[in-house]
Enzyme design. Structure first.
Site, PDB file in Angstrom:
ATOM      1  NE  ARG A  53       1.944  -2.275   6.928  1.00  0.00           N
ATOM      2  CZ  ARG A  53       2.032  -3.533   7.391  1.00  0.00           C
ATOM      3  NH1 ARG A  53       3.163  -3.993   7.902  1.00  0.00           N
ATOM      4  NH2 ARG A  53       0.993  -4.322   7.367  1.00  0.00           N
ATOM      5  NE  ARG A  56       3.018  -2.833  11.405  1.00  0.00           N
ATOM      6  CZ  ARG A  56       2.332  -1.867  10.836  1.00  0.00           C
ATOM      7  NH1 ARG A  56       1.121  -2.107  10.359  1.00  0.00           N
ATOM      8  NH2 ARG A  56       2.810  -0.650  10.727  1.00  0.00           N
ATOM      9  CD  GLU A  58      -2.133   7.064   9.881  1.00  0.00           C
ATOM     10  OE1 GLU A  58      -2.556   6.079  10.523  1.00  0.00           O
ATOM     11  OE2 GLU A  58      -0.929   7.291   9.731  1.00  0.00           O
ATOM     12  CB  CYS A  81       1.544   9.218  10.669  1.00  0.00           C
ATOM     13  SG  CYS A  81       2.647   8.422  11.863  1.00  0.00           S
ATOM     14  NE  ARG A 103      -2.246   5.273   4.604  1.00  0.00           N
ATOM     15  CZ  ARG A 103      -1.948   4.794   5.813  1.00  0.00           C
ATOM     16  NH1 ARG A 103      -2.195   3.540   6.112  1.00  0.00           N
ATOM     17  NH2 ARG A 103      -1.392   5.571   6.715  1.00  0.00           N
ATOM     18  CB  THR A 145       5.700   6.304  10.704  1.00  0.00           C
ATOM     19  OG1 THR A 145       4.307   6.265  10.378  1.00  0.00           O
ATOM     20  CG2 THR A 145       5.886   6.510  12.181  1.00  0.00           C
ATOM     21  CD  GLU A 166       0.173   1.091  13.404  1.00  0.00           C
ATOM     22  OE1 GLU A 166      -0.830   1.575  12.876  1.00  0.00           O
ATOM     23  OE2 GLU A 166       1.221   1.714  13.603  1.00  0.00           O
ATOM     24  NE  ARG A 201       0.388   1.551   4.483  1.00  0.00           N
ATOM     25  CZ  ARG A 201       1.198   2.438   5.047  1.00  0.00           C
ATOM     26  NH1 ARG A 201       1.842   3.318   4.307  1.00  0.00           N
ATOM     27  NH2 ARG A 201       1.396   2.429   6.351  1.00  0.00           N
TER      28      ARG A 201
HETATM   29  N1  ARG Z   1       0.324   7.568  16.330  1.00  0.00           N
HETATM   30  C1  ARG Z   1       0.627   6.212  16.610  1.00  0.00           C
HETATM   31  C2  ARG Z   1       1.850   6.169  17.511  1.00  0.00           C
HETATM   32  O1  ARG Z   1       2.477   7.173  17.656  1.00  0.00           O
HETATM   33  C3  ARG Z   1       0.863   5.391  15.352  1.00  0.00           C
HETATM   34  C4  ARG Z   1       2.138   5.663  14.630  1.00  0.00           C
HETATM   35  C5  ARG Z   1       2.450   4.842  13.400  1.00  0.00           C
HETATM   36  N2  ARG Z   1       1.320   4.253  12.795  1.00  0.00           N
HETATM   37  C6  ARG Z   1       0.498   4.822  11.937  1.00  0.00           C
HETATM   38  N3  ARG Z   1      -0.548   4.185  11.569  1.00  0.00           N
HETATM   39  N4  ARG Z   1       0.755   6.014  11.458  1.00  0.00           N
HETATM   40  O2  ARG Z   1       2.152   5.150  18.069  1.00  0.00           O
END
Ligand code: ARG
Length: 342
Positions: free
Chosen positions: A266, A295, A211, A257, A215, A259, A300, A112
């Site tokens: 991913r 994981r 999010e 986010c 996606r 990350t 998650e 994704r």
């Molecule tokens: N906000 C969450 C944390 O800080 C998730 C971080 C990574 N995962 C995500 N789906 N963006 O743990």
């Protein structure tokens, strides 16, 4: 707002890097979409067990609150303020011949990417009206797809509870009520203007307004990683004809986010490794060597079941999409070899 009182319960990179000095420097700022530092860190404050604990409200957040984002990005991605991100979506650069015995071990493959529209703020600071516009833009483009990607858009509102639950259980749809997203305002006006598009076989799916605004997902049973990657690229290219995605030469594709910055990719498999599961040390060492993350199989923050793991690339920023998939392929190949030798 006063400087937050972090306790030993706070595990996030945000809590680690938000000094009083940085806080005081940033606390009165706001982006052109009125996104403040307080909004950005709310998820990490409300959820002390966050690993990251911060979300951007727009592309500008990454610049305006750079004193906080940069050390977090550096620690998570090993990526510096002056580094550049390189994208490579050329399928032919991936070296991933079908693995022998792949289907004995690999149950399914999924890749994704996250995307957000260039002209919009990110999810944490969009209005209901903008969320609705995004749903319209993306779903009407998807509805024009032909061939094997052709499918249908389902808004969450029009899906029954049973259909929703079954799509979640089969790993097609996002879970509901994520407390991290909730505290980041990403669940505002839920479930309005959220939904899922999928083709007939459910090998190509797009989540709208979770999010990230999009996606884009390609998945199928078994271990043909290249085929999954190729389908994803075709879908991205199709969407790019009618919309432009937020991107910067420094941070790559912009996501809410940190990350996910860079490739926002991913690439994962669900893989059965019952023998390696008895030697977690060895398992983890191989994964570290190939930059992979382990994981559980229900998304998650979930546990493994029956020796089946979700294995995916850890590197996302400063490496290309092809490299992300290559990391996953090379690592999975090594894992299968070791599993067979045990
Ligand atoms: N906000 C969450 C944390 O800080 C998730 C971080 C990574 N995962 C995500 N789906 N963006 O743990």
């Amino acid at each position: 707002m006063n400087y937050p009182e972090f306790t030993s319960e706070h595990k996030s990179l945000m809590s680690k890097h938000l000094s009083k000095e940085i806080f005081d420097k940033l606390k009165t700022k706001q982006t052109s979409n009125n996104y403040t530092l307080q909004m950005a860190i709310n998820s990490g404050l409300k959820n002390p067990d966050s690993g990251i604990g911060i979300y951007a409200g727009d592309k500008e957040s990454y610049e305006l609150y750079q004193d906080l984002f940069d050390p977090i990005i550096k620690e998570y991605h090993n990526f510096n303020t002056n580094d550049k991100h390189q994208s490579n979506l050329n399928v032919n650069d991936l070296k991933a011949p079908l693995l022998k015995d792949a289907d004995d071990f690999i149950i399914s493959t999924r890749i994704r990417v996250g995307r957000n529209l260039d002209q919009m703020p990110l999810g944490p600071s969009i209005s209901d009206k903008q969320r609705n516009e995004i749903e319209n833009i993306v779903s009407s483009s998807l509805n024009k797809l032909e061939g094997d990607l052709k499918g249908k858009y389902f808004s969450l509102n029009n899906l029954s509870k049973e259909d929703r639950d079954s799509l979640i259980k089969d790993h097609f749809l996002f879970k509901e009520g994520d407390r991290f997203l909730e505290a980041a305002s990403l669940n505002n006006s839920w479930p309005e203007n959220r939904g899922i598009f999928h083709n007939v076989n459910k090998t190509f799916l797009v989540w709208i307004n979770e999010e990230d605004q999009l996606r884009i997902i390609s998945m199928q049973k078994g271990g043909d990683i290249k085929e999954v990657f190729e389908r994803l690229i075709n879908a991205i290219k199709f969407l790019e004809k009618s919309m432009s995605f937020s991107f910067s030469s420094h941070l790559g594709y912009i996501t809410s986010c940190p990350t996910n910055l860079g490739t926002a990719m991913r690439a994962s498999v669900h893989i059965k490794l019952p023998k390696l599961a008895n030697d977690m040390n060895k398992f983890e060492n191989i994964c570290d060597k190939y930059f992979l993350q382990i994981r559980g199989i229900n998304g998650e923050h979930s546990e493994s079941e029956g020796g089946i793991y979700d294995i995916s690339n850890k590197r996302r920023l400063g490496v290309s999409e092809v490299q992300c998939v290559q990391d996953m392929y090379d690592g999975v190949k090594a894992l299968i070899e070791v599993e067979k030798s045990l």
